[in-house]
Design a protein around this motif. Structure first.
Motif, mmCIF file in Angstrom:
data_model
loop_
_atom_site.group_PDB
_atom_site.id
_atom_site.type_symbol
_atom_site.label_atom_id
_atom_site.label_comp_id
_atom_site.label_asym_id
_atom_site.label_seq_id
_atom_site.Cartn_x
_atom_site.Cartn_y
_atom_site.Cartn_z
ATOM 1 N N UNK A 112 -1.473 -14.919 -2.581
ATOM 2 C CA UNK A 112 -1.802 -14.120 -4.051
ATOM 3 C C UNK A 112 -0.325 -14.360 -4.874
ATOM 4 N N UNK A 113 0.784 -14.787 -3.979
ATOM 5 C CA UNK A 113 2.071 -14.972 -5.117
ATOM 6 C C UNK A 113 2.308 -16.595 -5.224
ATOM 7 N N UNK A 114 1.523 -17.327 -4.538
ATOM 8 C CA UNK A 114 1.685 -18.611 -4.688
ATOM 9 C C UNK A 114 2.996 -19.092 -3.970
ATOM 10 N N UNK A 115 3.102 -18.348 -2.848
ATOM 11 C CA UNK A 115 4.711 -18.506 -2.236
ATOM 12 C C UNK A 115 4.164 -19.647 -0.872
ATOM 13 N N UNK A 292 11.323 -0.748 -14.118
ATOM 14 C CA UNK A 292 9.655 -0.367 -14.340
ATOM 15 C C UNK A 292 9.445 -1.629 -15.047
ATOM 16 N N UNK A 293 10.060 -1.983 -15.968
ATOM 17 C CA UNK A 293 9.298 -2.949 -17.123
ATOM 18 C C UNK A 293 9.120 -4.416 -16.027
ATOM 19 N N UNK A 294 10.173 -4.403 -15.483
ATOM 20 C CA UNK A 294 10.073 -6.060 -14.723
ATOM 21 C C UNK A 294 8.856 -5.584 -13.485
ATOM 22 N N UNK A 295 8.626 -4.593 -13.187
ATOM 23 C CA UNK A 295 7.452 -4.211 -12.161
ATOM 24 C C UNK A 295 6.140 -4.613 -12.519
ATOM 25 N N UNK A 298 4.710 -8.222 -11.956
ATOM 26 C CA UNK A 298 4.154 -8.465 -10.781
ATOM 27 C C UNK A 298 3.100 -7.416 -10.329
ATOM 28 N N UNK A 299 2.606 -6.656 -11.247
ATOM 29 C CA UNK A 299 1.868 -5.627 -10.711
ATOM 30 C C UNK A 299 0.536 -5.803 -10.064
ATOM 31 N N UNK A 300 -0.248 -6.930 -10.809
ATOM 32 C CA UNK A 300 -1.411 -7.294 -10.126
ATOM 33 C C UNK A 300 -1.473 -7.587 -8.727
ATOM 34 N N UNK A 363 10.069 -10.496 -4.361
ATOM 35 C CA UNK A 363 10.127 -9.454 -3.300
ATOM 36 C C UNK A 363 10.485 -8.198 -3.295
ATOM 37 N N UNK A 364 11.505 -8.123 -4.040
ATOM 38 C CA UNK A 364 12.076 -6.537 -4.338
ATOM 39 C C UNK A 364 10.970 -5.989 -5.191
ATOM 40 N N UNK A 365 10.514 -6.484 -6.311
ATOM 41 C CA UNK A 365 9.309 -5.849 -7.223
ATOM 42 C C UNK A 365 8.128 -5.273 -6.201
ATOM 43 N N UNK A 366 7.871 -6.310 -5.435
ATOM 44 C CA UNK A 366 6.514 -6.140 -4.568
ATOM 45 C C UNK A 366 6.781 -5.077 -3.817
ATOM 46 N N UNK A 367 7.807 -4.821 -3.049
ATOM 47 C CA UNK A 367 8.285 -3.713 -2.218
ATOM 48 C C UNK A 367 8.254 -2.481 -2.970
ATOM 49 N N UNK A 368 8.939 -2.413 -3.938
ATOM 50 C CA UNK A 368 8.953 -1.112 -4.917
ATOM 51 C C UNK A 368 7.450 -0.730 -5.267
#
Length: 574
Positions: A112-115, A292-295, A298-300, A363-368
């Motif tokens: 989903x993240x194309x990693x 929060x604005x950066x989260x 990557x929200x979807x 990775x940090x944004x996804x963890x949050x």
């Protein structure tokens, strides 16, 4: 000097605001840790507070120490009998369960993240372990009294699964930074080293600290500080030597809490407050760290990962790990749902930032995002789900006050009870009160006067009675001296039934007396043996088995042996 004062003011104001905001939890059912995280985010750079905090090194250091304090407090409150009920299943969840969760979540994250595969697995490793702070807080703060097998499994798992997640994260980071392929056998040796050193250091260090409390004469307030300093020393030393400091400090707390150190009650009370302080401080800091604005960018993808984690990876890991232990389906569902994510995923997500991995911010944004979804969706629904799955048991009545009398008291404790309306002993003569075991009524406080049992006459609402008794008799004392405050569905007669039978009654007699069908091979069994055979595993209070039109409910268990059984007609069960 002025800058320091401003820091103190800002920190104290945030702490006070978080404590005051915790009232929302009791009014709305909002998880406490989510309240603290939200306060931190509102005080951060995207909120009204406007505080800019982006030092990942400081965040990692503070978060690690706070988590160690929380694990020490959790261990102090973990009873040894919980290990008999939950150690083996929890060990499976803390190792194999973490690995399964990591693989499933990591494969989906890579897609989903194309990693790349390793980068996706890194996301899975970061989110793979349940969080001790979240589990301890949500299970205890909501006033839940769960079946011991369920609560023990969840608490032991959350206190011991961090080493596996840390190892997976470190190994994957090493592979990514070195440009290598899949991990080798050295990963297994690293895991064995971490767990082995944590186990030895935790048990040995805990015993040493208990010994010190009995050997050293200090001010009462110094004993909790001795446990705190000793626990953090164990954590730091074990970590420096290459072991799991988190496992060491948790096990040290378990050993200390079950070996009756000097000033044990004082130690538990102080560390209860320290645990809450650590949780508030850690989640406030993590909230400040979030942007929060950066989260939202990557929200979807993060939402999809969180849903796969909660509804696919965690349930599958729980089902596979608990398969040998034959947990009832309703218990598996609850354990799968209480796979709460909290501070640990965020702390682990700081590792890639410190290592300079290009995908680290994602990775940090996804963890949050995973933590926010977990605390909101899972945390908010835990009390409701526990009731719907009938996993709550009547809470044990406890004394209002308790005074440990030290080594010379031969195991006796002074318990204080304030008699509320509808307490069973009201209007009974204090002098003629029949108390369990060797318990003895010492005095009755009434309108500020201390009365002997003979002078007190009949007991009345508002009296405070002090009883000298052993800990073994505290449950029976609570039945007499504490007014029932549990919800109607947890009222003991409704929960266990109107009748109680001894566990050594033979099944043939029980079946004949109540007109029940007698299963094949049960005629020569006692009721305890029959239920143990049908229930599988270690029985706990609240376990049920229906035979004909009667439901047997395990009421008491001693040393893994059923001692009392309730009988009820399950006509109104949901």
């Amino acid at each position: 000097m002025e800058l320091i004062n401003q820091f103190v003011l800002a920190g104290a104001a945030l702490l006070l605001l978080a404590i005051l905001a915790s009232a929302l939890s009791y009014r709305t059912g909002m998880p406490l840790l989510l309240v603290f995280l939200a306060v931190g985010m509102l005080a951060g750079e995207d909120g009204p507070g406007g505080i800019v905090f982006n030092d990942t090194g400081i965040a990692y250091s503070i978060g690690s120490v706070a988590l160690a304090v929380i694990l020490l407090g959790g261990g102090l409150n973990t009873r040894a009998e919980s290990f008999r009920a939950g150690l083996r299943p929890a060990a499976g969840l803390a190792t194999l369960g973490v690995l399964i969760t990591c693989v499933i979540t990591g494969l989906f994250a890579a897609w989903v993240l194309d990693f790349g595969l390793l980068q996706g697995m890194l996301v899975g490793a970061v989110a793979s372990s349940t969080d001790a702070a979240a589990v301890f807080a949500l299970l205890h703060a909501k006033g839940l009294t769960l079946k011991q097998r369920v609560s023990a499994t969840l608490e032991i798992e959350s206190g011991s699964n961090d080493p596996m997640a840390v190892i997976l994260t470190i190994v994957l980071l090493d592979l990514i930074t070195a440009g290598q392929g899949l991990p080798g056998w050295d990963t297994l040796s690293l895991f064995a080293l971490q767990m082995g050193m944590g186990l030895v250091a935790g048990i040995g260090g805990g015993r040493l600290l208990v010994w010190l409390t009995h050997r050293l004469r200090m001010e009462p307030g110094m004993y909790p500080m001795l446990i705190l300093a000793g626990g953090l020393t164990l954590y730091g030393l074990t970590t420096v030597l290459g072991g799991s400091g988190y496992l060491a400090i948790y096990l040290a707390g378990v050993v200390i809490g079950n070996r009756a150190p000097r000033e044990s009650r004082n130690i538990l009370q102080v560390h209860g407050g320290l645990s809450w302080l650590a949780q508030i401080g850690m989640f406030l800091m993590l909230g400040l760290l979030a942007t929060p604005s950066r989260l939202l960018d990557d929200a979807p993808a993060a939402l999809a990962i969180a849903l796969v984690l909660m509804f696919v990876a965690r349930p599958l890991a729980v089902w596979l790990c608990l398969l040998p232990f034959r947990f009832p389906p309703r218990e598996q569902i609850f354990i799968a749902w209480v796979g709460l994510r909290g501070a640990v995923p965020i702390i682990l997500a700081l590792f890639p930032l410190l290592a300079g991995v290009p995908e680290a911010h994602t990775v940090l944004d996804v963890a949050f995002f995973v933590v926010l979804i977990s605390l909101t969706l899972q945390g908010w629904s835990i009390p409701y789900l526990a009731r719907r799955l009938r996993l709550e048991v009547p809470p044990a009545p406890e004394a209002d006050e308790r005074f440990d009398l030290g080594a010379g008291a031969n195991g006796h404790t002074l318990f204080g009870y304030r008699l509320a309306p509808q307490t069973p002993v009201l209007d009974r003569s204090a002098a003629d009160l029949a108390l369990p075991g060797t318990a003895r009524l010492i005095t009755v406080l009434r309108n500020g006067a201390a009365l002997s049992p003979e002078a007190a006459g009949n007991l009345a609402t508002g009296d405070v009675v002090y009883v000298l008794a052993r800990q073994d008799d505290s449950a029976a004392l609570g039945e007499l001296l504490v007014s029932a405050t549990a919800p109607a569905y947890l009222e003991k007669r409704q929960f266990y039934g109107d009748f109680t039978v001894g566990s050594e009654a033979d099944m043939a007699s029980v079946a004949e007396l109540y007109g029940l069908p007698l299963p094949e091979g049960a005629a020569r069994m006692t009721l305890a043996d029959f239920l143990a055979d049908r229930l599988h595993g270690v029985p706990v209070a609240g376990d049920r088995f229906r035979l004909g039109n009667i439901e047997f409910v395990v009421r008491e268990v001693e040393d893994e042996r059923i001692t009392r059984v309730g009988l009820r007609i399950p006509t109104h069960l949901q």
